[in-house]
Enzyme design. Structure first.
Site, PDB file in Angstrom:
ATOM      1  CG  HIS A  26      -8.253  -3.628  -1.115  1.00  0.00           C
ATOM      2  ND1 HIS A  26      -9.222  -2.686  -1.337  1.00  0.00           N
ATOM      3  CD2 HIS A  26      -7.110  -2.918  -0.891  1.00  0.00           C
ATOM      4  CE1 HIS A  26      -8.699  -1.471  -1.252  1.00  0.00           C
ATOM      5  NE2 HIS A  26      -7.417  -1.581  -0.988  1.00  0.00           N
ATOM      6  CG  ASN A  63      -0.697   8.333   3.854  1.00  0.00           C
ATOM      7  OD1 ASN A  63      -1.075   7.304   3.303  1.00  0.00           O
ATOM      8  ND2 ASN A  63       0.040   9.242   3.233  1.00  0.00           N
ATOM      9  NE  ARG A  80      -3.955   1.953   2.368  1.00  0.00           N
ATOM     10  CZ  ARG A  80      -4.225   2.741   3.414  1.00  0.00           C
ATOM     11  NH1 ARG A  80      -3.529   2.609   4.536  1.00  0.00           N
ATOM     12  NH2 ARG A  80      -5.172   3.644   3.334  1.00  0.00           N
ATOM     13  CG  HIS A 134      -1.236   5.473   0.120  1.00  0.00           C
ATOM     14  ND1 HIS A 134      -1.812   5.736   1.342  1.00  0.00           N
ATOM     15  CD2 HIS A 134      -2.173   4.770  -0.575  1.00  0.00           C
ATOM     16  CE1 HIS A 134      -3.034   5.203   1.381  1.00  0.00           C
ATOM     17  NE2 HIS A 134      -3.263   4.610   0.228  1.00  0.00           N
TER      18      HIS A 134
END
Ligand code: HEM
Ligand SMILES: *[C@@H]1O[C@H](CO)[C@@H](O)[C@H](O)[C@H]1NC(C)=O
Ligand SMILES: *[C@@H]1O[C@H](CO)[C@@H](O)[C@H](O)[C@H]1NC(C)=O
Length: 330
Positions: free
Chosen positions: A196, A97, A65, A69
């Site tokens: 996911h 975040n 992840r 980001h």
């Protein structure tokens, strides 16, 4: 004649920035970038990470992840890793975040090991990209070659982190638009959402679905009622914001296509997961294909990871090679 070629050069100069949208700027990256300057790089990353993930499997998800980001905010430039200091306002404080991005200590550990072997050579942005690949592989996912040669940013963008990273309650159209702004398409959206299949989300990221999805005081009709009832036990109307739930409740630590099978059973955890089957026919079709064909999912996922990793890298003399990922050099 001279005038004409001058005019043409000026014209090319003027339009060239338009041709290089974010999606095409990864062309300078290549997997062999550190072959001579840091031949042990991939072994070092793998060995530190293997040890960490053996101890805490969820860390694979958290690190995958982090790369996402990083890339969605001004390109894959290690910006997400910077702490606040001086004029830098850390992206760690952004909505996506805060209380949720993690794994920074692991990146520090890998970077320290890499610095020892090859000082001031390998960027934090490249370490993130390699770490995302190795994380995927360590929990049963596919392998791919990671193009390298990114450099690190000299600043962070808190507003970019807030606006460019999709929120779990964004509409399908908003999320697709946020992907398109980064040069990614519908296939990338559906394939990368397959991340996911591992990791966790906090109660606060999906509570709206359990109690008041569209402002009418009703739960999300598209969520399986039995699953909603179970979720409400540990995600009450108020309190328990940080309680954790597996994004894929069937095989939470295995990188596989069960995420897509869950979606077809109305058992996706986030609204942003569920909308992939309810808001768009093309997206629904891809979900079905991936649910039936793990190989196809892996194939699309690896292609999309390379595309995401190519978003607007700093190359040449832009940016720097940070010595410590949390701060700029000087
Ligand atoms: C499509 C839009 C996306 C949305 C709206 C979204 C949203 C979220 C949210 C809300 C969480 C839980 C955060 C928390 O509550 O702590 C999460 C977790 C996660 N996301 Fe996404 N995400 C998206 C796409 C992606 C992509 C493209 C990747 C990777 C390529 C990714 C990888 C992950 C992983 C692995 C986790 C689990 C992290 C952990 O356990 O620490 N997501 N995402
Ligand atoms: C999405 O969630 C945020 C944060 O919880 C909230 O402020 C916002 O109103 C929600 N948006 C929609 C459309 O429900
Ligand atoms: C549901 O949300 C709407 C607006 O977001 C709010 O006005 C309403 O009071 C909420 N209902 C309940 C039962 O929480």
């Amino acid at each position: 004649m001279a005038n004409k070629s001058l005019f043409l050069s000026l014209l090319i100069l003027a339009i060239s920035p338009l041709c290089f949208s974010e999606k095409s700027q990864g062309g300078n990256l290549y997997p062999q970038f550190y072959d001579h300057s840091c031949p042990k790089l991939e072994d070092i990353v793998w060995s530190v990470l293997a040890k960490v993930v053996a101890k805490e499997p969820r860390m694979a998800a958290s690190l995958l992840r982090l790369h996402f980001h990083d890339c969605f905010v001004k390109g894959c430039d290690g910006g997400v890793l910077l702490d606040s200091s001086g004029s830098i306002v850390s992206e760690k404080r952004s909505n996506p975040n805060r209380n949720s991005a993690r794994g920074f200590e692991v990146i520090d550990e890998i970077k320290a090991a890499v610095e020892k072997a090859c000082p001031e050579t390998v960027s934090c942005a490249d370490i993130l990209a390699l770490t995302a690949r190795d994380s995927t592989l360590l929990v049963g996912g596919p392998n791919w070659e990671v193009p390298l040669g990114r450099r690190d940013s000299l600043d962070a963008s808190l507003s970019g982190s807030n606006y460019n990273i999709p929120a779990p309650n964004n509409t399908f159209q908003t999320i697709l638009t946020k992907f398109k702004l980064k040069g990614l398409d519908l296939v990338d959206l559906v394939a990368l959402s397959g991340s996911h299949t591992i990791g966790d989300a906090r109660c606060t990221s999906f509570r709206q679905r359990l109690y008041n999805q569209s402002g009418n005081g009703q739960p999300d009709k598209t969520l399986n009622p039995a699953m909603a009832a179970v979720l409400r036990n540990r995600c009450p109307r108020s309190g328990g914001d940080q309680n954790l739930f597996n994004l894929d409740h069937v095989t939470p630590f295995k990188f596989d296509n069960s995420y897509y099978k869950n979606l077809l059973a109305n058992k996706g955890l986030l609204s942003s997961d569920e909308i992939l089957v309810s808001q768009n026919a093309d997206s629904m079709k891809l979900v079905k294909q991936y649910a039936e064909n793990n190989h196809l999912f892996f194939q699309h996922f690896t292609q999309s990871m390379v595309k995401m990793g190519n978003i607007a890298p700093l190359t040449g003399s832009r940016g720097e090679i940070r010595r410590v990922c949390r701060r700029v050099n000087h």
